[in-house]
Design a protein around this motif. Structure first.
Motif, PDB file in Angstrom:
ATOM      1  N   GLN A 189       0.817  -1.215   0.000  1.00 12.71           N
ATOM      2  CA  GLN A 189       0.000   0.000   0.000  1.00 12.71           C
ATOM      3  C   GLN A 189       0.846   1.259   0.000  1.00 12.71           C
ATOM      4  N   GLY A 190       2.006   1.177   0.599  1.00 12.14           N
ATOM      5  CA  GLY A 190       2.883   2.354   0.651  1.00 12.14           C
ATOM      6  C   GLY A 190       4.304   1.969   0.329  1.00 12.14           C
ATOM      7  N   GLN A 191       5.128   2.942   0.077  1.00 10.88           N
ATOM      8  CA  GLN A 191       6.531   2.683  -0.198  1.00 10.88           C
ATOM      9  C   GLN A 191       7.248   2.522   1.141  1.00 10.88           C
ATOM     10  N   HIS A 192       7.416   1.275   1.532  1.00  4.81           N
ATOM     11  CA  HIS A 192       8.072   1.030   2.811  1.00  4.81           C
ATOM     12  C   HIS A 192       9.273   0.135   2.583  1.00  4.81           C
ATOM     13  N   SER A 193      10.228   0.262   3.433  1.00  3.75           N
ATOM     14  CA  SER A 193      11.388  -0.597   3.368  1.00  3.75           C
ATOM     15  C   SER A 193      11.253  -1.675   4.426  1.00  3.75           C
ATOM     16  N   GLU A 194      12.066  -2.728   4.306  1.00  8.07           N
ATOM     17  CA  GLU A 194      12.025  -3.772   5.305  1.00  8.07           C
ATOM     18  C   GLU A 194      12.311  -3.175   6.674  1.00  8.07           C
TER      19      GLU A 194
ATOM     20  N   GLU B 205      -1.044  -3.373   6.061  1.00 10.41           N
ATOM     21  CA  GLU B 205      -1.025  -4.381   5.002  1.00 10.41           C
ATOM     22  C   GLU B 205      -1.877  -5.598   5.375  1.00 10.41           C
ATOM     23  N   THR B 206      -2.355  -6.284   4.357  1.00 10.37           N
ATOM     24  CA  THR B 206      -3.002  -7.581   4.512  1.00 10.37           C
ATOM     25  C   THR B 206      -2.105  -8.620   3.845  1.00 10.37           C
ATOM     26  N   ILE B 207      -1.776  -9.671   4.574  1.00  8.17           N
ATOM     27  CA  ILE B 207      -0.851 -10.683   4.080  1.00  8.17           C
ATOM     28  C   ILE B 207      -1.590 -12.015   3.994  1.00  8.17           C
ATOM     29  N   PHE B 208      -1.610 -12.593   2.794  1.00  6.38           N
ATOM     30  CA  PHE B 208      -2.322 -13.839   2.545  1.00  6.38           C
ATOM     31  C   PHE B 208      -1.328 -14.999   2.461  1.00  6.38           C
ATOM     32  N   SER B 209      -1.712 -16.140   3.004  1.00  4.75           N
ATOM     33  CA  SER B 209      -0.939 -17.361   2.787  1.00  4.75           C
ATOM     34  C   SER B 209      -1.581 -18.519   3.526  1.00  4.75           C
ATOM     35  N   HIS B 210      -1.044 -19.699   3.278  1.00  2.55           N
ATOM     36  CA  HIS B 210      -1.463 -20.890   4.003  1.00  2.55           C
ATOM     37  C   HIS B 210      -1.062 -20.729   5.472  1.00  2.55           C
ATOM     38  N   PRO B 211      -1.856 -21.250   6.419  1.00  4.16           N
ATOM     39  CA  PRO B 211      -1.527 -21.062   7.840  1.00  4.16           C
ATOM     40  C   PRO B 211      -0.147 -21.586   8.233  1.00  4.16           C
ATOM     41  N   LYS B 212       0.303 -22.683   7.631  1.00  6.80           N
ATOM     42  CA  LYS B 212       1.636 -23.194   7.947  1.00  6.80           C
ATOM     43  C   LYS B 212       2.719 -22.239   7.451  1.00  6.80           C
ATOM     44  N   ALA B 213       2.498 -21.630   6.287  1.00 12.35           N
ATOM     45  CA  ALA B 213       3.473 -20.683   5.763  1.00 12.35           C
ATOM     46  C   ALA B 213       3.545 -19.446   6.653  1.00 12.35           C
ATOM     47  N   LEU B 214       2.402 -18.963   7.091  1.00 13.62           N
ATOM     48  CA  LEU B 214       2.390 -17.809   7.998  1.00 13.62           C
ATOM     49  C   LEU B 214       3.125 -18.141   9.288  1.00 13.62           C
TER      50      LEU B 214
ATOM     51  N   THR C 188      -3.443 -11.966  -7.722  1.00 15.03           N
ATOM     52  CA  THR C 188      -3.633 -11.796  -9.164  1.00 15.03           C
ATOM     53  C   THR C 188      -5.014 -11.229  -9.471  1.00 15.03           C
ATOM     54  N   ALA C 189      -6.014 -11.711  -8.719  1.00 17.33           N
ATOM     55  CA  ALA C 189      -7.386 -11.269  -8.966  1.00 17.33           C
ATOM     56  C   ALA C 189      -7.654  -9.866  -8.435  1.00 17.33           C
ATOM     57  N   SER C 190      -7.110  -9.549  -7.245  1.00 15.21           N
ATOM     58  CA  SER C 190      -7.448  -8.279  -6.596  1.00 15.21           C
ATOM     59  C   SER C 190      -6.407  -7.179  -6.811  1.00 15.21           C
ATOM     60  N   ARG C 191      -5.168  -7.602  -7.142  1.00 17.05           N
ATOM     61  CA  ARG C 191      -4.048  -6.661  -7.267  1.00 17.05           C
ATOM     62  C   ARG C 191      -3.962  -5.767  -6.028  1.00 17.05           C
ATOM     63  N   ASN C 192      -4.126  -6.402  -4.884  1.00 13.43           N
ATOM     64  CA  ASN C 192      -4.088  -5.675  -3.623  1.00 13.43           C
ATOM     65  C   ASN C 192      -3.597  -6.608  -2.522  1.00 13.43           C
ATOM     66  N   GLY C 193      -2.692  -6.112  -1.694  1.00 17.39           N
ATOM     67  CA  GLY C 193      -2.199  -6.898  -0.573  1.00 17.39           C
ATOM     68  C   GLY C 193      -0.888  -7.594  -0.873  1.00 17.39           C
ATOM     69  N   LEU C 194      -0.451  -8.409   0.083  1.00 25.20           N
ATOM     70  CA  LEU C 194       0.798  -9.155  -0.019  1.00 25.20           C
ATOM     71  C   LEU C 194       0.507 -10.629   0.190  1.00 25.20           C
ATOM     72  N   ALA C 195       1.457 -11.453  -0.205  1.00 25.56           N
ATOM     73  CA  ALA C 195       1.291 -12.896  -0.020  1.00 25.56           C
ATOM     74  C   ALA C 195       2.645 -13.526   0.251  1.00 25.56           C
TER      75      ALA C 195
ATOM     76  N   GLY D  16       4.286 -12.216 -12.890  1.00 29.28           N
ATOM     77  CA  GLY D  16       4.824 -10.867 -12.971  1.00 29.28           C
ATOM     78  C   GLY D  16       4.548 -10.027 -11.744  1.00 29.28           C
ATOM     79  N   ILE D  17       4.398 -10.648 -10.593  1.00 22.01           N
ATOM     80  CA  ILE D  17       4.160  -9.932  -9.335  1.00 22.01           C
ATOM     81  C   ILE D  17       5.494  -9.641  -8.665  1.00 22.01           C
ATOM     82  N   SER D  18       5.658  -8.446  -8.173  1.00 18.37           N
ATOM     83  CA  SER D  18       6.924  -8.034  -7.561  1.00 18.37           C
ATOM     84  C   SER D  18       7.228  -8.864  -6.314  1.00 18.37           C
TER      85      SER D  18
END
Length: 302
Positions: A98-103, A112-121, A151-158, A169-171
Motif C-alpha cells: 500500500q505504501g513505499q516502505h522498506s524492510e 497491510e493484509t498478508i495472505f498465505s497458508h496457515p503453515k506458511a504464515l 492476481t485477482a485483486s491486485r491488492n495486498g501481499l502474499a 509478474g508480481i513483484s
C-alpha cells in the motif's frame, strides 16, 4: 500406457516441486495430477488403470516432525515407499504494498493484509513479527491460492514460492523469509509411493522404513525394540508412536511405531534385526502378519 503421479495440490506448491523432481528421477513420463487430500492421492495410485501409477506425499518437516496420516495410509493400503525427495522450504513475500516502505518499517506495513497458508504464515512468523507486526494475516487453502488472490485483486501481499510470483509478474519484496531453528533452514521430505517397484539412480543415502505393530504388550517394550536395533548396529533416524492400526479388540491400548533407519533392507544386520524383533514381539498376530512390516527401502535425494 500413460502413468499418473498424484500429489497434494494445487499447482505451484512445494508438493508439485517434489512430484516433478521425483517423476524426473524415475525416468518415466508421468502425468502430474493435483488432488485436494492425502487420501485422494493414495486412492489415485491404487485405483489407477496402470500398476505404475504413484503418489507423492509429504511425510516429514524439520520444524513439525513426521506426518502421521501419510505413514498410516501407506501401512493401511499396503503400498511401498519407492523414493524420497528433500525439498528446501524457501518462502518469498510478494504483492502490491500500500505504501513505499522498506524492510523493517513497521509503520507503513501495519495496514497491510498478508495472505498465505496457515503453515506458511507460522513458518515465517519471525520475519512478519519484525517487519509487519500489526499486519492482518489472512489464511488461504495453499500458498498458490494466496498468489491467485493477489492476481485477482491486485491488492495486498502474499507469502509463497518465488516462482509463483515470477510466473505472474508480481513483484517480489523479500526472499527466503522463513524462520530458522537450531541454525538450520526448514525443509520437507516427500515420499513417492506406489504398487510396482521401479529403478532410480544411485543415491548417497538409502533409508528403510518399517511399521512395528507388536502382538504383545509389556513393560519396557519400546526399550526392547530400541535395544535390538542398537545391538545390530543400525542407525535409527526417526521414530513415531501412535495407537495401533487394528480392527481387533484387545484388553490393552496397543501402540505401534514407525521407524526410519539408515540401512538397506537386504543387509545382514537388518534381516537379523527384523527376525529377532518378530520373535520377541509375536511373529503372528490376529491378522496373520508379523510384528515388523517393511514399508520400503528407498533412496533419499536432495
Amino acid at each position: 500406457m500413460s502413468r499418473s503421479l498424484y500429489y497434494l495440490g494445487p499447482e505451484e506448491t512445494f508438493s508439485e516441486q517434489a512430484a516433478r523432481l521425483l517423476g524426473r528421477r524415475s525416468g518415466e513420463a508421468f502425468a502430474l495430477q493435483p488432488v485436494k487430500t492425502l487420501q485422494q492421492a493414495i486412492r489415485g495410485a491404487i485405483a489407477g488403470e496402470s500398476q505404475g501409477d504413484c503418489a507423492v506425499l509429504p511425510y516429514y518437516n524439520l520444524y513439525e516432525g513426521l506426518i502421521q496420516e501419510t505413514l498410516d495410509l501407506i501401512t493401511e493400503h499396503q503400498l511401498a515407499i519407492l523414493a524420497a525427495q528433500r525439498v528446501a522450504i524457501r518462502f518469498a513475500l510478494g504483492g502490491y504494498p500500500q505504501g513505499q516502505h522498506s524492510e523493517g518499517s513497521g509503520k507503513n506495513g501495519d495496514s497491510e493484509t498478508i495472505f498465505s497458508h496457515p503453515k506458511a504464515l507460522a513458518q515465517c512468523s519471525d520475519y512478519l513479527g519484525k517487519h509487519f507486526p500489526q499486519a492482518e494475516q489472512r489464511e488461504t487453502g495453499s500458498t498458490a491460492a494466496a498468489v491467485e488472490q493477489l492476481t485477482a485483486s491486485r491488492n495486498g501481499l502474499a507469502i509463497a514460492r518465488a516462482e509463483a510470483f515470477e510466473k505472474r509478474g508480481i513483484s517480489i519484496l523479500a526472499e527466503d523469509i522463513g524462520n530458522r531453528q537450531y541454525g538450520r533452514a526448514n525443509y520437507t521430505e516427500f515420499l513417492m509411493i506406489g504398487r510396482a517397484s521401479r529403478t532410480f539412480p544411485e543415491a548417497e543415502r538409502y533409508r528403510t522404513m518399517v511399521a512395528i505393530i507388536p502382538n504383545v504388550d509389556r513393560v519396557g517394550l519400546l526399550g526392547e525394540i530400541l535395544g535390538q536395533i542398537a545391538f545390530f548396529g543400525i542407525n535409527l533416524l526417526k521414530i513415531h508412536s501412535r495407537p495401533a492400526l487394528s480392527e481387533h479388540e484387545t484388553k490393552h491400548d496397543p501402540q505401534m511405531f514407525y521407524l526410519e533407519m539408515a540401512s538397506r533392507a537386504d543387509s545382514r544386520e537388518f534381516r537379523l534385526c527384523r527376525e529377532s524383533l518378530d520373535l520377541r514381539l509375536g511373529r503372528t498376530g490376529p491378522d496373520g502378519e508379523g510384528s515388523v512390516r517393511l514399508l520400503g527401502e528407498y533412496p533419499l535425494f536432495d
